[in-house]
Design an enzyme around this catalytic site. Sequence first.
Site, mmCIF file in Angstrom:
data_model
loop_
_atom_site.group_PDB
_atom_site.id
_atom_site.type_symbol
_atom_site.label_atom_id
_atom_site.label_comp_id
_atom_site.label_asym_id
_atom_site.label_seq_id
_atom_site.Cartn_x
_atom_site.Cartn_y
_atom_site.Cartn_z
ATOM 1 N N GLU A 183 19.653 27.547 52.708
ATOM 2 C CA GLU A 183 18.660 27.604 51.641
ATOM 3 C C GLU A 183 18.102 29.026 51.506
ATOM 4 O O GLU A 183 17.289 29.449 52.314
ATOM 5 C CB GLU A 183 17.538 26.619 51.925
ATOM 6 C CG GLU A 183 18.010 25.186 52.146
ATOM 7 C CD GLU A 183 16.965 24.353 52.854
ATOM 8 O OE1 GLU A 183 15.900 24.108 52.245
ATOM 9 O OE2 GLU A 183 17.197 23.966 54.018
ATOM 10 N N HIS B 194 19.149 22.762 47.791
ATOM 11 C CA HIS B 194 19.219 22.098 49.100
ATOM 12 C C HIS B 194 20.564 21.405 49.315
ATOM 13 O O HIS B 194 20.607 20.291 49.824
ATOM 14 C CB HIS B 194 18.072 21.091 49.234
ATOM 15 C CG HIS B 194 17.664 20.814 50.644
ATOM 16 N ND1 HIS B 194 18.464 20.124 51.525
ATOM 17 C CD2 HIS B 194 16.537 21.131 51.337
ATOM 18 C CE1 HIS B 194 17.848 20.008 52.681
ATOM 19 N NE2 HIS B 194 16.669 20.621 52.601
ATOM 20 N N HIS C 141 8.516 20.982 50.499
ATOM 21 C CA HIS C 141 9.367 21.040 49.304
ATOM 22 C C HIS C 141 8.679 20.560 48.022
ATOM 23 O O HIS C 141 9.275 19.862 47.204
ATOM 24 C CB HIS C 141 10.654 20.248 49.524
ATOM 25 C CG HIS C 141 11.570 20.862 50.540
ATOM 26 N ND1 HIS C 141 11.628 22.217 50.768
ATOM 27 C CD2 HIS C 141 12.497 20.303 51.368
ATOM 28 C CE1 HIS C 141 12.538 22.472 51.698
ATOM 29 N NE2 HIS C 141 13.070 21.332 52.086
#
Length: 408
Positions: A366, A213, A138
Amino acid sequence: MQALFPRTNAALLAAAMLMAGTAMARPTPTLTRAPFGTTPDGQPVERFTLDNAHGMRVQVLTYGGTLSAIEAPDRTGHVDDVVLGFPTLAGYTVDSAQGGLFFGATVGRVANRITRGTFVLDGQRYHIPPTEGTTALHGGRRGFDKQVWTVEGTELAADSASVTLKLVSPDGQEGFPGTLTTHVTFALNTRNELSLHYRATTDRPTVVNLTNHSYFNLGGEGSGTVENHVLQINAAAYTPTDAKALPLGTIAPVAGTALDFRTPQRIGARLRDSMPQMLHAHGYDQNWVLNPARPDAPVSGTPASGAPVTGAPVLAARLSDPASGRVMDVLTTQPGLQAYTANSLDGAYAGPSGRTYRQGDAIALETQHYPDSPNHPDFPSITLRPGQTYDETTIYRLGVEPVSASAP
């Protein structure tokens, strides 16, 4: 494509009646802004509240481009927050950040995993700080979720309210090449649709993969497990991973596996399946290859190259909660969907309800490109070059269903 996720006339009527009743009390959208604390390094953070005429309310933080709350009515009109979050900024800057949990955040510059934190672009190798063993997850150690975004503008119209946030990531930040300028518009309309419109440009070739998220629980934040939620995903294939959750570079069919959500399935029905993919992830944490984005995608072997879907968002998934009657459709222009059943939550954090968050208490949906795309040239490309615009949209559409409509 809508036929894949049919909605009964009764469900539509129930939703219309509910919306009609609440509309009289709150006839126009509203948009408000207020302070929401200060980061540990002294930066002020704001919270924007978008409110429509049908009982839905969304809160957006400038810290991390974060969705801190999404409130929606159930079949009786009772309103709950359907995403996990925190009542104060410290929950995001300290608890979520230290735990690597990304509650509600805009994730970038590259969402999901990059093997060994390295990739090659135009013959040059780049290194991203590892955050999960030897893997970069991420966006590195200080991704977009850990920065304060600037407010680019707000808009209030007869049928919608929106706020646009901006973040400039300088060349070399977290090892990524190029200065990337990103804009995300959060818009709530009168059809109970929350849209997230991502746009980004760069001054050097780089890689970009943005997502949100949020952890969803349609029974309400703090209400416990989502095992009885029903999920449907418009995907016939997924990208298999190794024991470290890193893609093998192949595409495999979901048929005959615990990952087959082509028809509505209770999340808990196969959550403890002994399939190696499930054992590695301790639950669901896989990327599904969405059918609309890859109509010619093979279901075994190495995928053919392809481009993400363009144009209007298409229906990717539906999540429903039989107990509350809430249902959420996820529409997107992205080619992949990572579904994650909050496997790392361990009761160490509590939300606004005062109840602790534990494994399986939510599911993240996501929308994004495939994991580790820079290291798999046959995956849809996430390369962005000067003169191009990264342009993706995801929509979360909330509604209600009658008592029996959510059953698989």
